[in-house]
Motif scaffolding. Sequence first.
Motif, PDB file in Angstrom:
ATOM      1  N   LYS A  74       0.793  -1.232   0.000  1.00 38.27           N
ATOM      2  CA  LYS A  74       0.000   0.000   0.000  1.00 38.27           C
ATOM      3  C   LYS A  74       0.829   1.289   0.000  1.00 38.27           C
ATOM      4  O   LYS A  74       0.297   2.360  -0.314  1.00 38.27           O
ATOM      5  N   PHE A  75       2.122   1.206   0.355  1.00 37.52           N
ATOM      6  CA  PHE A  75       2.909   2.420   0.581  1.00 37.52           C
ATOM      7  C   PHE A  75       4.325   2.292   0.023  1.00 37.52           C
ATOM      8  O   PHE A  75       4.828   1.186  -0.182  1.00 37.52           O
ATOM      9  N   ILE A  76       4.936   3.423  -0.207  1.00 36.31           N
ATOM     10  CA  ILE A  76       6.391   3.508  -0.335  1.00 36.31           C
ATOM     11  C   ILE A  76       6.899   3.808   1.077  1.00 36.31           C
ATOM     12  O   ILE A  76       6.563   4.848   1.660  1.00 36.31           O
ATOM     13  N   ASN A  77       7.704   2.914   1.616  1.00 37.04           N
ATOM     14  CA  ASN A  77       8.085   2.990   3.031  1.00 37.04           C
ATOM     15  C   ASN A  77       9.491   3.585   3.167  1.00 37.04           C
ATOM     16  O   ASN A  77      10.458   3.039   2.625  1.00 37.04           O
ATOM     17  N   ILE A  78       9.568   4.677   3.889  1.00 33.05           N
ATOM     18  CA  ILE A  78      10.837   5.397   4.057  1.00 33.05           C
ATOM     19  C   ILE A  78      11.178   5.450   5.543  1.00 33.05           C
ATOM     20  O   ILE A  78      10.343   5.830   6.376  1.00 33.05           O
TER      21      ILE A  78
END
Length: 674
Positions: A74-78
């Motif tokens: 669901k996300f681009i995780n940073i």
Amino acid sequence: MYQNRLGEETSPYLLQHKENPVHWQAWDADALAAAKTEDKPILLSIGYAACHWCHVMAHESFENPQIAAAMNDKFINIKVDREERPDLDAIYQNALALMGEQGGWPLTMFLTPEGEPFWGGTYYPPEPRWGRPGFPQVLDAISAAYRQDRDNVMKNVVALRDALKRLEQPQRGDGVAPELFDSIAERLLREVDPLNGGIGHAPKFPQCGIFELLWRGWKRSRRDPYREAVTRTLTTISQGGIYDHLGGGYARYATDARWLVPHFEKMLYDNAELTSLLTLVWQETRDPLYAQRVAETIGWLEREMTHPEGGFYSSLDADSEGEEGKFYVWSEAEIDAVLGERAALFKRYYDVTAEGNWEGHNILNRLQSPDLADDKTEAELARCRELLLKVREPRVRPGLDDKILADWNGLMITALAEAGLAFDRAEWTALASRAFAFIRDQMTGPDGRLRHSWREGRARHPATVDDYANLCRAALALHEATADPAYLAQAKAWVAVLDRHYWDNQGGGYFFAADDTTDLIARAKTASDAAVPAGNGTLVGVLTRLDLLTGDDGYRRRAEAILGAFSGELGRNFFPFATLINNAELAQKPVQIVLAGDPADAGFAALRRAVYQVSLPNRVMLAVKPGEALPSSHPATGKGLVAGRPAAYVCEGPVCSLPLTVPQALTDALGELR
């Protein structure tokens, strides 16, 4: 197909997460571009290596394959180390506060692909708990809102964008009126816990800037409540469980009102600020406890926190073997086994019982009887501590965050230079000089500008205003300690960088980030202290000293412009502005001390030692060798040796004392100042 890229980083905090099933990215152009390409929201997680609740959330959620799969889908995780990128952390902590939420770490923020925040929080449990939603439910709700309710998401974005923009425009004022120093000190005094010291109730942080402000109140007024507030706080902290009685050094904060139970991580910046404050107060009280704590803390710094080439490491973790505080606590049986017949004495003084004083364990402390005992008893207790430290040494140690940060090193270098002068310990000044050389030589880029962080040979990340401010202050402290003009020249050069890349030409004051730091959605400008003193507040003092030392009143005008840019904020809430207020007093009432003579002369050295017998928060010292001249604007211009002997001149405003050639006379004259 993405993968976890944190193995490419140098931050110990980021490397702790390199094996997570989450496809963590560092904050960089590639990660931001990926979010735009896929039109996915960004999940930004900010923490630091010594953060206990960061470890908890990592274990519960980021190591969980099911939760990680949902994050990756669901996300681009940073993942960001807040100590490496305080500029990013400041922006998103401010955004969370604007949402009405309490900040802290781990910080969990949800951003558009452009990096603009629209929702956030801190720690989330893996399932609903303590009235908080479970992290998987949060992920589902945020993802659904971004996909299905984009209009409302963008309303949040616009509202937060506008609010963050307003934070770049603090309330202007006409400077800090002299009467405000006493009225603010009086108001802050009411917040001090009269029994245990410190501000308010649990949790308690040392708040060194505020207690320096109160100490200044004592120096101005000689009203005992100010002195009592400071000394009670320092004594209780120094005898509480927040202090490591075996190894030295202070933990970050106490979770209780009595300073018994620490949050066990040790941070470089706390120990720097406490060393400075303890030194300042010791110069007047001569309390042997404060002298002991300064020496022990510097001993810990040398033993555990110093890189072989000179820089200072960042922190020690709270946890070892997955348990908070395990490295530091003891059972009664362990104490008995190590100390034998000495155990009874030690247990009486250090609050050791069979039941323990924290979760069945004993946190060593002397809160029941904080006064030092007679010399014989203290010597026996010192021997007990040595034995226990030796036994503690093989335990599994808390994790060391061995990155080197410019701003925190600046704080510690200043503390060491000040302590070296006050306690006449040349080796402490040498330790400070060596660390300064490391930062200057290893953390300056090819463009001649500082970098914020260094680890394993790599200097990285743009410097902030705090980096330059704290290192300028360190340079001036070392200039005072050594009379080496190279330190003064370095401070001037760094201020020139600040003026070129950080100064706000419209509103005055320095932005937190440089004008060519490109990966930020906003440029914060603040004088509010956070975990460390605010750079703008520190720079008021730096610029004031440069003006007095060089005679260039452009520095004074810059200091006045900073005060004008932020002093209107004091009418709203003065509590976070202690550093600004303290340095505003320095700017208004500096005590200039000129020593004329050859530094190799025994008489000069005796006068110099006499200066540091007195607690003078507004001291500005200048040594003038034979043949050298003071700036033409200096009130002591033209004054020098007396009958060939070294002499001292004490100047307040445009008026200087008669020459003082006897050390005790100089100490007495300084002691009478208000």
